[in-house]
Design an enzyme around this catalytic site. Structure first.
Site, short mmCIF file in Angstrom:
data_model
loop_
_atom_site.label_atom_id
_atom_site.label_comp_id
_atom_site.label_asym_id
_atom_site.label_seq_id
_atom_site.Cartn_x
_atom_site.Cartn_y
_atom_site.Cartn_z
N GLU A 105 47.17 42.70 35.30
CA GLU A 105 46.75 43.80 34.41
C GLU A 105 47.87 44.16 33.43
O GLU A 105 47.61 44.43 32.26
CB GLU A 105 46.32 45.01 35.25
CG GLU A 105 44.98 44.75 35.95
CD GLU A 105 44.57 45.86 36.89
OE1 GLU A 105 43.48 46.42 36.71
OE2 GLU A 105 45.35 46.17 37.82
N GLU A 125 41.71 42.67 44.23
CA GLU A 125 41.47 44.01 44.77
C GLU A 125 40.21 44.12 45.62
O GLU A 125 40.14 44.91 46.56
CB GLU A 125 41.41 45.03 43.62
CG GLU A 125 42.73 45.32 42.95
CD GLU A 125 43.15 44.28 41.91
OE1 GLU A 125 44.19 44.48 41.27
OE2 GLU A 125 42.45 43.26 41.74
#
Length: 693
Positions: A105, A125
Site C-alpha cells: 500500500e 489481510e
C-alpha cells in the site's frame, strides 16, 4: 533508527530497517515521514527513493503492535502514504524480496515503483479476517485492473513481481544492484511533471456490474462463515463506483467493522498463537540444537509410514524398520501409493517422487539404524511393546541420537526410564494421517534435555508442522481433553440424542467432523482399548456403555465398513443404522432413563465446555504452557473451527461466567459428577479475566 536516511547525489534514500520484514511499526512510520520531510527541505535533493533493508521491502504492519495503541498512533500508515503521495518531489518505491500488506500500500502511494524479479507481492489481510485498510482496495485496481486486483485481494496469495508488469515502471534484471538502479531511475524522472498519482487513474472495466455480481456469488459460496472475502469484493467495487476519497472512506469503515468481528479476532488469535507456540520460557532462543541429517522410524504401519513421509518430504533420509518383511513391503507400497496419488493430482512431479522414494530404505534389524540422528517409534500403543523397543534402541543408537516416541497417551517418563539416556527421550505425537495433519504434540519428559526440546521444535518447522509443547500426563493436551468431549457425547446418547443429531450439531457449530463420525474414522476399537485400561486404572471415571456395546457388535468404524454408521465401499459418507439407534434407545431403557428431546445448543455447550473445563485443569497443572497452545492443538489437530479461535479463545468470547453457569447447570443433570468446574476457570470468571490475555 528503524528507517535510515542517506543522500546519493541528488537522490535521498530512505531505507526501512525494522527486522525481520521491516514491519510498519510506529517508529518506522515516524522515521520514514521525517525522512520525506527532510528530503523536501533540502534544495539539493531532486527525488526520493524508499527501499527496505535485509530480506524485505516491507511485510506490512508490525505484528508486535497488533492490538496496541501504537498500531493506530500518528503518524499512521495513512499519514505516511499521504506524505509520500503529496510530496512535491518524485518518490520511487524500490521493491525486492517481500512487498506485502501495508508495504504494498505504501508503494502504491509512491509516484513510481521499480523492482527486482522474484519479489513476492501480496495483500494478505483477508487471511486475518480483514481487508487492506490503507488504500489497497482503491489503488491496486487502478494499477492492475479490476479483475487481477480483486483476485489478489480476495485470495491474499502472493504473486511474483515479474507476473505483475503493470504494477511497475521498471523491472530490473535479476542480477541488478537494486539501490544503484533505483537511484539512476530516480535521477532520470526527477524533473518529470506532473507527478503521476495512482489515485488520479480510473478503473476501466466494461460491464463491471455483471463481473462484480458474478464475483459476489462466487466468493459468497467459497467464504463460508468468514465475512472478510465478501467485504473485499464490496470495497474493490467502490474503486469503480465511487470517487477515490469516498472509496478510501468506505474502505476504512469496512476495515473498522471487520476488525471487531469475532471471525477476525479468532484468525488474529490463531496467527499469534502459532508463532508463540514455539517459545518455551526456560529454553533460550539460542539453545544449541542437534543436527538431524538422518532418521529412522520403527513400525511401517499407517502411522509409521506417514511419519516417514514427513522426513522424506523435508529431504531427510529415512530407514524404516519392521519385524516382518511382509509388513515392510506393505508399508513401502503405501508410501509409494500416497506419492503416486499426489502425482496424479498434479501436487508432485515424477522427479520429486523419485527423489523422495530414493531417500527411503528399509531393514528388519535394529543394528542397521544405530547411526540415525533421530529415531521415532510408532508401534502398538501398549507399554510392554514400547519397553521392548526402547530397550533395543538404548542398546543400538549412537550417543546423542534423539529417541522419540509417537505414543498418544502413555507415560513418556516411564518410557524414558527404559533407557540409560532419559535426557535424549521425547514424545513426538504425530496426528493421523501423519503426512497430512499439521499438529505435532511435543511431549517434554521430566528428564528431556533442553537441547532435545529445542531440536524437536526446530524439526517441527522443518517438517512444516505446528509444534506444541506438552507436559507428561495421560493423553497429553489433545487426547486428555477429547476424552471428556467423548464422554459427554456418550452421555447425550443415553439421555435422548442419536449419533447423527450430535454430529450434525457439532458440524453446524463448525467442527470438521462430529464425535461419532470422528470415532468411526479413528477406529472405535482404539477408544475401547483406552476405556478398558481406564476401568482398571481409574474406576471412579464413568463412561456411557453405548460405545462398548457398539464394539462388541464388531462395529469398529470405517475400517470394518460399520461403526456408529454404515459405510459403502469407495464412499466415506456416513449412513444412519437402525440397529445401532435401537441399541442406544434400549440401553437408555436398561438404565431406567426416560429419553428426552435435547437441543443443539445443549449438545454444543456440553461438548465444547467439557473441552474448556479440562483445558483449564491442564493449564493449572502446567501441562500446557499457555491457553493459546491448547487452542493451536485443537485448531490444527482436531478440526475445531478456525473462525472460533480454539476452545479456550471461544470460552473467552462467550464469557467465562457464562461458561461456569452452564457447567453448574449440567452438573445437576444425568452423570452430573462428570462436571466439576476447574478452579482456574472459577477464579478467572470471578475476577473478570480471560484465558488468553
Amino acid at each position: 533508527m528503524t528507517a535510515e536516511y542517506q543522500v546519493h547525489g541528488a537522490v535521498a534514500v530512505i531505507t526501512l530497517n525494522n527486522p525481520p520484514v521491516n514491519g510498519m511499526g510506529l517508529t518506522t512510520r515516524t522515521a520514514a515521514v521525517k525522512g520525506i520531510q527532510q528530503a523536501l527541505a533540502d534544495d539539493a535533493v531532486k527525488a526520493i527513493v524508499i527501499t527496505g533493508a535485509g530480506k524485505a521491502f516491507s511485510g506490512g504492519a508490525d505484528i508486535k503492535e497488533f492490538n496496541t495503541p501504537a498500531a493506530l498512533a500518528e503518524p499512521s500508515l495513512h499519514t505516511l502514504i499521504a506524505t509520500a503521495e503529496g510530496s512535491t518531489k518524485p518518490v520511487v518505491a524500490a521493491i525486492h524480496t517481500v512487498c506485502m500488506g501495508g508495504g504494498l500500500e505504501l508503494s502504491l502511494g509512491c509516484h513510481y515503483r521499480v523492482a527486482l524479479p522474484g519479489a513476492q507481492i501480496a495483500l494478505p489481510e483477508v487471511k486475518l479476517g480483514l481487508l487492506p485498510g490503507a488504500g489497497g482496495t482503491q489503488r491496486l485496481p487502478r494499477v492492475l485492473g479490476l479483475e487481477p486486483a480483486l483476485n489478489m485481494i480476495v485470495s491474499g496469495a502472493p504473486v511474483p513481481s515479474e507476473k505483475l508488469p503493470a504494477l511497475f515502471d521498471e523491472l530490473f534484471a535479476a542480477d541488478a544492484d537494486l539501490l544503484q538502479s533505483a537511484v539512476a531511475f530516480a535521477e532520470k524522472i526527477a524533473d518529470v511533471r506532473p507527478l503521476p498519482k495512482v489515485r488520479d487513474r480510473k478503473v476501466d472495466y466494461p460491464n463491471h456490474e455483471a463481473f462484480l455480481q458474478f464475483s459476489r456469488n462466487t466468493v459468497k459460496a467459497m467464504a463460508g462463515p468468514f465475512p472478510a472475502p465478501l467485504e473485499c469484493v464490496e470495497t474493490v467495487a467502490a474503486s469503480v463506483t465511487m470517487k477515490f476519497d469516498d472509496g478510501i472512506k468506505f474502505e476504512r469503515e469496512r476495515f473498522m467493522h471487520l476488525i471487531q468481528t469475532s471471525e477476525s479476532k479468532s484468525l488474529r488469535h490463531a496467527f499469534f498463537a502459532e508463532r508463540i507456540a514455539s517459545k518455551v520460557p526456560d529454553v533460550a532462543a539460542d539453545t544449541p540444537v542437534r543436527a538431524i541429517k538422518s532418521a529412522a522410524v520403527i513400525g511401517a504401519g499407517m502411522m509409521g509410514g506417514g511419519i516417514a513421509m514427513n522426513f522424506l518430504n523435508a529431504g531427510i533420509p529415512v530407514k524404516l524398520l519392521e519385524t516382518r518383511q511382509e509388513a515392510l513391503d506393505k508399508g513401502i507400497a503405501t508410501i509409494r501409493k500416497n506419492y503416486e496419488s499426489s502425482l496424479k493430482k498434479g501436487k508432485l512431479t515424477q522427479e520429486k517422487l523419485d527423489q523422495r522414494m530414493g531417500l527411503l530404505s528399509s531393514t528388519l534389524s535394529y543394528d542397521d539404524i544405530g547411526r540415525a540422528d533421530i529415531v521415532v517409534e510408532a508401534v502398538f500403543e501398549e507399554l510392554g511393546v514400547k519397553e521392548a523397543v526402547f530397550r533395543k534402541l538404548d542398546a543400538v543408537m549412537k550417543p546423542g541420537a534423539i529417541l522419540a516416541t509417537n505414543t498418544s497417551t502413555l507415560d513418556v517418563d516411564q518410557i524414558a526410564a527404559f533407557t540409560k539416556r532419559p535426557q535424549d527421550v521425547i514424545g513426538t505425537h504425530f496426528f493421523s494421517p501423519a503426512n497430512v495433519m499439521k499438529l505435532l504434540e511435543i511431549v517434554r519428559g521430566k528428564e528431556t534435555g533442553k537441547d532435545v526440546l529445542a531440536t524437536a521444535l526446530a524439526l517441527s518447522k522443518k517438517l512444516k508442522k505446528t509444534g506444541v509443547v506438552s507436559g507428561v500426563c495421560d493423553g497429553f493436551i489433545g487426547n486428555r481433553m477429547i476424552e471428556q468431549y467423548s464422554r459427554q457425547a456418550g452421555f447425550l446418547l443415553e439421555e435422548g440424542a442419536l449419533p447423527e443429531q450430535v454430529d450434525q450439531a457439532a458440524e453446524k457449530f463448525g467442527f470438521a467432523m462430529g464425535p461419532f463420525r470422528m470415532g468411526d474414522l479413528a477406529g472405535n476399537d482404539i477408544g475401547w482399548a483406552i476405556r478398558k485400561r481406564r476401568y482398571v486404572e481409574k474406576p471412579e471415571i464413568t463412561y456411557s456403555k453405548t460405545a462398548d456395546l457398539l464394539c462388541e457388535l464388531g462395529r469398529y468404524g470405517q475400517k470394518t465398513g460399520a461403526g456408529w454408521y454404515d459405510y459403502k465401499a469407495g464412499d466415506r459418507k456416513a449412513y444412519a443404522n437402525e440397529q445401532v439407534n435401537a441399541m442406544i434407545v434400549q440401553h437408555s431403557a436398561d438404565l431406567g432413563i426416560t429419553r428426552r428431546k435435547i437441543s443443539d445448543q445443549e449438545i454444543v455447550e456440553r461438548l465444547v465446555y467439557s473441552l474448556v473445563n479440562e483445558g483449564a485443569l491442564i493449564l493449572e497443572e502446567g501441562i500446557a504452557l499457555r491457553a493459546s497452545d491448547i487452542d493451536m492443538v485443537y485448531l490444527t489437530g482436531y478440526g475445531f473451527p478456525l473462525y472460533r479461535g480454539g476452545p479456550m479463545f471461544y470460552a473467552d468470547t462467550v464469557g467465562l461466567p457464562n461458561v461456569v453457569a452452564a457447567i453448574n447447570k449440567y452438573a445437576r443433570g444425568h452423570q452430573g459428577k462428570a462436571w466439576r468446574p476447574a478452579p482456574l476457570l472459577l477464579k478467572l470468571a470471578d475476577q473478570g479475566k480471560l484465558f488468553n490475555n
